[in-house]
Design a protein around this motif. Structure first.
Motif, mmCIF file in Angstrom:
data_model
loop_
_atom_site.group_PDB
_atom_site.id
_atom_site.type_symbol
_atom_site.label_atom_id
_atom_site.label_comp_id
_atom_site.label_asym_id
_atom_site.label_seq_id
_atom_site.Cartn_x
_atom_site.Cartn_y
_atom_site.Cartn_z
ATOM 1 N N ALA A 43 0.837 -1.184 0.022
ATOM 2 C CA ALA A 43 0.136 -0.029 -0.075
ATOM 3 C C ALA A 43 0.916 1.067 -0.077
ATOM 4 C CB ALA A 43 -0.802 -0.163 1.046
ATOM 5 N N ALA A 44 0.529 2.428 -0.568
ATOM 6 C CA ALA A 44 1.210 3.531 -0.635
ATOM 7 C C ALA A 44 0.212 4.465 -0.259
ATOM 8 C CB ALA A 44 1.665 3.988 -1.950
ATOM 9 N N ASP A 45 0.712 5.743 0.495
ATOM 10 C CA ASP A 45 -0.069 6.708 1.043
ATOM 11 C C ASP A 45 1.005 7.709 1.694
ATOM 12 O OD1 ASP A 45 -3.236 7.012 2.156
ATOM 13 O OD2 ASP A 45 -1.743 8.319 2.948
ATOM 14 N N PRO A 46 0.848 8.771 1.711
ATOM 15 C CA PRO A 46 1.774 9.940 2.231
ATOM 16 C C PRO A 46 1.589 9.782 4.000
ATOM 17 C CG PRO A 46 -0.158 11.204 1.036
ATOM 18 C CD PRO A 46 -0.246 9.563 0.930
ATOM 19 N N ALA A 47 0.547 9.321 4.419
ATOM 20 C CA ALA A 47 0.332 9.160 5.766
ATOM 21 C C ALA A 47 1.348 7.977 6.392
ATOM 22 C CB ALA A 47 -1.000 8.573 6.012
ATOM 23 N N TYR A 48 1.892 7.194 5.494
ATOM 24 C CA TYR A 48 2.760 6.167 5.996
ATOM 25 C C TYR A 48 4.105 6.810 6.342
ATOM 26 C CZ TYR A 48 -0.820 3.039 4.148
ATOM 27 O OH TYR A 48 -2.133 2.356 3.721
ATOM 28 N N ALA A 49 4.377 8.104 6.182
ATOM 29 C CA ALA A 49 5.712 8.611 6.703
ATOM 30 C C ALA A 49 5.436 8.778 8.372
ATOM 31 C CB ALA A 49 5.927 9.966 6.143
ATOM 32 N N MET A 50 4.486 8.639 8.857
ATOM 33 C CA MET A 50 4.048 8.880 10.411
ATOM 34 C C MET A 50 4.752 7.350 11.046
ATOM 35 S SD MET A 50 0.569 10.116 10.150
ATOM 36 C CE MET A 50 0.085 10.877 11.964
ATOM 37 N N ALA A 51 5.039 7.521 12.297
ATOM 38 C CA ALA A 51 5.498 6.458 13.198
ATOM 39 C C ALA A 51 4.178 5.399 13.338
ATOM 40 C CB ALA A 51 5.774 6.847 14.507
ATOM 41 N N PRO A 52 4.348 4.179 13.329
ATOM 42 C CA PRO A 52 2.917 3.386 13.333
ATOM 43 C C PRO A 52 2.316 3.658 14.683
ATOM 44 C CG PRO A 52 4.910 2.096 13.269
ATOM 45 C CD PRO A 52 5.494 3.708 13.421
ATOM 46 N N GLY A 53 2.416 4.082 15.828
ATOM 47 C CA GLY A 53 1.684 4.293 16.770
ATOM 48 C C GLY A 53 0.748 5.723 16.349
ATOM 49 N N ASP A 54 1.568 6.795 15.870
ATOM 50 C CA ASP A 54 0.607 7.991 15.397
ATOM 51 C C ASP A 54 -0.146 7.533 14.201
ATOM 52 O OD1 ASP A 54 2.378 9.245 17.198
ATOM 53 O OD2 ASP A 54 3.849 10.129 15.810
ATOM 54 N N LEU A 55 0.281 6.707 13.425
ATOM 55 C CA LEU A 55 -0.637 6.387 12.255
ATOM 56 C C LEU A 55 -2.101 5.778 12.669
ATOM 57 C CD1 LEU A 55 -0.539 6.350 9.139
ATOM 58 C CD2 LEU A 55 0.829 4.289 9.333
ATOM 59 N N ALA A 56 -1.960 4.921 13.753
ATOM 60 C CA ALA A 56 -3.051 4.162 14.192
ATOM 61 C C ALA A 56 -3.734 4.993 14.926
ATOM 62 C CB ALA A 56 -2.765 3.077 15.288
ATOM 63 N N VAL A 57 -3.339 6.103 15.491
ATOM 64 C CA VAL A 57 -4.103 7.275 16.142
ATOM 65 C C VAL A 57 -4.941 7.978 15.153
ATOM 66 C CG1 VAL A 57 -4.190 9.407 17.681
ATOM 67 C CG2 VAL A 57 -2.831 7.431 18.338
ATOM 68 N N ARG A 58 -4.132 8.331 14.094
ATOM 69 C CA ARG A 58 -4.507 9.081 13.062
ATOM 70 C C ARG A 58 -5.727 8.438 12.321
ATOM 71 N NH1 ARG A 58 -3.203 11.771 7.151
ATOM 72 N NH2 ARG A 58 -4.492 9.921 6.353
ATOM 73 N N ALA A 59 -5.282 7.103 12.006
ATOM 74 C CA ALA A 59 -6.460 6.171 11.511
ATOM 75 C C ALA A 59 -7.841 6.250 12.294
ATOM 76 C CB ALA A 59 -5.828 4.892 11.235
ATOM 77 N N LEU A 60 -7.813 6.105 13.407
ATOM 78 C CA LEU A 60 -9.179 6.137 14.170
ATOM 79 C C LEU A 60 -9.770 7.389 14.313
ATOM 80 C CD1 LEU A 60 -8.333 4.280 17.584
ATOM 81 C CD2 LEU A 60 -10.205 3.710 15.782
ATOM 82 N N ASP A 61 -9.024 8.491 14.224
ATOM 83 C CA ASP A 61 -9.654 9.867 13.990
ATOM 84 C C ASP A 61 -10.218 9.891 12.726
ATOM 85 O OD1 ASP A 61 -8.651 10.590 16.530
ATOM 86 O OD2 ASP A 61 -6.964 11.898 15.540
ATOM 87 N N ASP A 62 -9.732 9.531 11.645
ATOM 88 C CA ASP A 62 -10.142 9.573 10.529
ATOM 89 C C ASP A 62 -11.511 8.848 10.442
ATOM 90 O OD1 ASP A 62 -8.359 11.174 9.532
ATOM 91 O OD2 ASP A 62 -7.098 9.697 8.250
ATOM 92 N N ALA A 63 -11.438 7.469 11.062
ATOM 93 C CA ALA A 63 -12.741 6.588 10.808
ATOM 94 C C ALA A 63 -13.815 7.432 11.635
ATOM 95 C CB ALA A 63 -12.185 5.413 11.587
ATOM 96 N N ARG A 64 -13.197 8.176 12.841
ATOM 97 C CA ARG A 64 -14.528 8.842 13.563
ATOM 98 C C ARG A 64 -15.019 10.040 12.762
ATOM 99 N NH1 ARG A 64 -16.391 8.316 18.061
ATOM 100 N NH2 ARG A 64 -14.702 7.109 19.034
#
Ligand SMILES: C[S@@+](CC[C@H](N)C(=O)[O-])C[C@H]1O[C@@H](n2cnc3c(N)ncnc32)[C@H](O)[C@@H]1O
Length: 215
Positions: A43-64
């Motif tokens: 998978a490719a996405d600019p968001a994957y430049a983030m650390a895994p923990g931050d990415l998971a937090v962002r992903a949950l925020d996005d889902a909400r």
């Protein structure tokens, strides 16, 4: 995975043993599930430049945020698939969980990259998928971006493979006036474009995927 298969007119057999790109991958669990099926998926996405923990937090925020949007505009969606906005949110949270686990266990599958430039070799992939970026954000991404991004997705796809895009509608509701001209232009570049009816039903009117194949 189930949603991707339905919205992109694919079956599991179209992925098994194939090199597959999902761009943008976002917080989708597609890549994890495709690899479990026997695909060699990234998978490719600019968001994957983030650390895994931050990415998971962002992903949950996005889902909400996405669920809040869908709830606030419930009349723009068909509810046969999820039933309720709460069930939609629960499905997104489950996908984020699988995604976040896979990012930690297989970080090499998640490549930080932004269209219209991807860090992959020419003709590296058999199947290239792009959902909920091109066309959907047509109010923010202009025609030149769409043309360059489609050319880049085609560059990394082998001749005879397929580039698949969904939805062919803007979230903001505007018609895609530029799509026929874009498809004609790509045809001149040696690309066959087909509009394929899909079984996925969520955003009202989004019942078609675009499938591009290099000759
Ligand atoms: C709505 S999500 C879609 C994710 C996934 N395809 C899905 O259907 O669940 C849109 C994603 O596009 C990514 N994005 C934004 N600009 C991009 C670009 N120029 N190239 C690639 N991805 C981009 C965002 O980071 C976000 O993760």
């Amino acid at each position: 995975m189930e949603e991707y298969l339905a919205m992109l007119a694919l079956s599991p057999a179209d992925l098994t043993g194939c090199r597959v790109l999902d761009c943008p991958g976002g917080a989708s669990s597609f890549t994890a599930e495709a690899c479990a099926l026997g695909a060699d998926a990234v998978a490719a996405d600019p968001a994957y430049a983030m650390a895994p923990g931050d990415l998971a937090v962002r992903a949950l925020d996005d889902a909400r945020r996405s669920s809040d949007y869908v709830s606030a505009h419930a009349d723009r969606y068909e509810w046969g698939l999820f039933g309720t906005p709460e069930a939609h949110f629960a499905a997104r949270v489950a996908a984020v969980g699988r995604f976040a686990w896979d990012v930690r266990s297989h970080p090499g599958r998640y490549v930080p990259a932004s269209l219209p430039e991807l860090p992959f070799a020419d003709e590296e992939f058999d199947v290239v998928l792009s959902s909920h970026l091109l066309f959907a954000y047509g109010d923010r991404l202009d025609g030149a971006f769409h043309r360059d991004a489609l050319r880049e997705l085609l560059r990394v796809c082998r001749p005879g493979g397929s580039v698949r895009l969904y939805p062919l509608l803007e979230y903001a509701g505007a018609a895609l006036d530029g799509l026929p001209a874009l498809v004609r232009e790509l045809g001149g570049d040696g690309v066959d474009a087909t509009l394929v009816p899909v079984s996925y039903r969520f955003l009202r009117g989004a019942d078609t995927a675009l499938v591009l194949r290099k000759r």
